[in-house]
Design a protein around this motif. Sequence first.
Motif, PDB file in Angstrom:
ATOM      1  N   LYS A 545       8.491   4.994  -2.164  1.00  0.00           N
ATOM      2  CA  LYS A 545       8.375   3.215  -1.622  1.00  0.00           C
ATOM      3  C   LYS A 545       9.336   3.318  -1.351  1.00  0.00           C
ATOM      4  O   LYS A 545      10.174   2.195  -1.207  1.00  0.00           O
ATOM      5  N   PHE A 621       9.167  -2.835  -0.080  1.00  0.00           N
ATOM      6  CA  PHE A 621       9.002  -2.337   1.458  1.00  0.00           C
ATOM      7  C   PHE A 621       8.657  -1.357   2.567  1.00  0.00           C
ATOM      8  O   PHE A 621       9.708  -0.079   2.040  1.00  0.00           O
ATOM      9  N   PRO A 622       8.357  -0.689   3.755  1.00  0.00           N
ATOM     10  CA  PRO A 622       6.739  -1.293   3.695  1.00  0.00           C
ATOM     11  C   PRO A 622       5.521  -1.472   3.078  1.00  0.00           C
ATOM     12  O   PRO A 622       4.134  -1.800   3.453  1.00  0.00           O
ATOM     13  N   TYR A 623       5.448  -0.004   2.116  1.00  0.00           N
ATOM     14  CA  TYR A 623       4.756  -0.168   1.066  1.00  0.00           C
ATOM     15  C   TYR A 623       5.228  -0.787  -0.015  1.00  0.00           C
ATOM     16  O   TYR A 623       5.367  -0.047  -0.953  1.00  0.00           O
ATOM     17  N   SER A 624       4.153  -1.896  -0.229  1.00  0.00           N
ATOM     18  CA  SER A 624       4.563  -2.778  -0.984  1.00  0.00           C
ATOM     19  C   SER A 624       4.164  -2.435  -2.695  1.00  0.00           C
ATOM     20  O   SER A 624       2.733  -1.605  -2.400  1.00  0.00           O
ATOM     21  N   THR A 641       7.901 -11.011  -2.525  1.00  0.00           N
ATOM     22  CA  THR A 641       7.438 -10.476  -2.061  1.00  0.00           C
ATOM     23  C   THR A 641       7.869 -10.664  -0.349  1.00  0.00           C
ATOM     24  O   THR A 641       8.040 -12.051  -0.798  1.00  0.00           O
ATOM     25  N   GLY A 644       5.001  -8.332   5.549  1.00  0.00           N
ATOM     26  CA  GLY A 644       5.334  -7.720   6.528  1.00  0.00           C
ATOM     27  C   GLY A 644       4.865  -7.562   7.419  1.00  0.00           C
ATOM     28  O   GLY A 644       3.592  -8.497   8.120  1.00  0.00           O
ATOM     29  N   SER A 649       2.281  -3.272   3.670  1.00  0.00           N
ATOM     30  CA  SER A 649       3.104  -3.790   3.264  1.00  0.00           C
ATOM     31  C   SER A 649       3.040  -5.836   2.524  1.00  0.00           C
ATOM     32  O   SER A 649       3.347  -6.180   2.481  1.00  0.00           O
ATOM     33  N   ARG A 650       1.401  -5.950   2.600  1.00  0.00           N
ATOM     34  CA  ARG A 650       1.386  -7.478   2.571  1.00  0.00           C
ATOM     35  C   ARG A 650       0.076  -7.485   1.091  1.00  0.00           C
ATOM     36  O   ARG A 650      -0.635  -8.128   0.660  1.00  0.00           O
TER      37      ARG A 650
END
Length: 732
Positions: A545, A621-624, A641, A644, A649-650
């Motif tokens: 990530k 991010f984009p992989y939260s 955070t 995104g 992302s969210r």
Amino acid sequence: MSIEMEAELQQEQLLRAREAQDSGRFDEAVKIYEQLLARVPDHREALQRLARLEVQLGHRRAARWYLERFVALEPENAAARHEFALSLAELNEFDKALAETQEADRLKPNSPEILNNIGCLLKRMGRPLDAIKYHEQAVTVTAENAVLSFNLGSALLAAGRLDDAVPILRVAATLDPNLAEAWAGLGEALLKRGNTRSSVGPLRRALELKPDDGESRYWLAGALQNCGQFEEALLCYLQAAERHPDAPDVWFGIGRCQLECKRFTEAVEAFQKCLKLEPDHSAAIHEQGKTLFKLGCVEQAMKALRLATKKGSKDIETLALQNMAVMIPGNPTDTNRTVLEVRQTWGRRLVSRPQGPHLRDPGTGPLRIGYVSSFFQGANWMKPVWALINRHDREQFQIELFSDASLDRIEHGYRPDPRDQFHDITGQSNEAVAARIAARGIDILVDLNGYSDMARLPLFALRPAPIIVAWFNMYATTGLDCFDYLIGDESVIPAKEESFYTERILRLPNSYLAFEVDHPVPDITPPPVVTTGQLTIGCLASQYKITDQVVATWADILRGSPKAQMLIRNSALGRTEHCEHLSQRFAAKGISRDRLILEGPAEHLQFLSTYNRIDFAVDSFPYSGGTTTMEALWQGVPVVTFNGDRWVSRTSVSLLKSAGLDEFVRSSVRDYTDFCIRLANSTDTPSKLEALRADIRQRLRASPVCDAAALARSMEHCYRQMVSEKLPKESR
């Protein structure tokens, strides 16, 4: 000079040449033979002996010339033609060599030596099927000869007739237990036939007899690799590379083993060496992409995988597409649209059924809900799953769990109800599991794996239930027509993005990931800045990530917070070379190594205690974060955070909002960066963080993010809605 004197002189020269040759004075012997042939160009014994001497000296072309002259003088001499053919073969003149050997066979039929060499020539010429006939004749003429049996087995192996090759090669090894080639061939044949474990012994024996046999070492490495013995396989590959540094497949094998041993930087280097030798080695391009992803170099990884789909075979193309489908939500330069396109492209390769069984009349009893997971045993991952399952209304819903782990491996989280049905599907094929699900009459089948277990995803294409749903572990569209519904919430799937989903979207009123914690966790301690005066920003996200954009952004935060340090911990950082690789990425952005604390894996309780050394966390991010964000919050560490551009992302956004921690949700990466810098530099931060930790668990328990009962009621409402939508279609 009289004829008698000439004959005596020739005989005297021949004797002197023989004596010099027998004494090892080869240059002298050659000179005498040449003098004799200058006097008598057609002297047959001189031609034959000089040819053999030139062969002994490695002068193949000279030997060929003398043998050709000798054969011209004795065209009916089978032995001479055979010897001439061998010389031609050494010079790679295979067509001429074959013609001469076949002529020798005509002159001297059924000679096992000649038949054997015809077979060997044909095999070298890439004609193993033709070779087999001659080797079979040779073995028939001379039974129980190890070399002849080996050559027959070798031809069968080259022709792909593995079932025939194995017993013949075993006979050869039995006839001569010291014939290394027979053991090597037997090991290779067994390996190619799929008898991997059985191949190891013969290959080891071949290397005992012939330690410098690089090919046997290569095959042994492959066998050990297939047996999962990656460290020993790696050693074999490295030894093979010492002998054959220009063999691309050896470096490919090294890279594969390094990847399996989680030595990602070394694996990348090995694949690079392979590709330098063979730039179009599509399997190496594919594996390099997988490895780069593990290091967080996601854009480079996706570029490699896309290249592999263009250069590779159908199998490589499918594998590359599969890995692209897994990785693509976390690639910064891809979009919702490309995520959809890639997953649909991969999904079209699955074998699917047009429709599943009909939905039962809900009036006949509780709705039967089946949950499928390969990870029920992971207490830290399964917190939202058990929060839901434990709160289901068993009067209205029959719960059945289909697990790739046995029930006794589930130590935390699940509170079994006697009305539940648990199905251990470990090791069962998707077809067998689909039949089992159908036999149970499951109404709604819920996938909890998503793309985290690609081996189970094709199960749903078999449509074993009337309604198929994705929840918990998807983070983007499945791209598969077999999924009817996908459950999220307003934060992760805004209405404007529904066109990028193949499923019907249902949203829960709060976060789709409410959670409970019932496994051991450390006590919360005050933020470290309160006692040390040193502020520590942290992240415990997986290395894949930590993309280049993440590194650049965190470097901006550190530059704007000169007194702060950063702690990053994950399993990949257990290796020194991975820490060095990440340090170099930060150094390229102006951040020195002394500002980073890089740590590797630990037992989970100890891993969670890392949060006692972190003041606030920053999201990837984009992989939260998902599990990572839940754990940070439960340990009293807020996560910064931003909202995104895609679901993946969210996830942290959804959790933080549901927890009432909206302050830590920023609008953009720029806002995220500026907020972190303000937080790191503010004199109010220590007291603010201390106050947050003092009662955070009570606040979380009282918030929707930990309201498991509400999660269960909301999901049950969704399930009833699915049934009501499905039934009218079936009644028409």
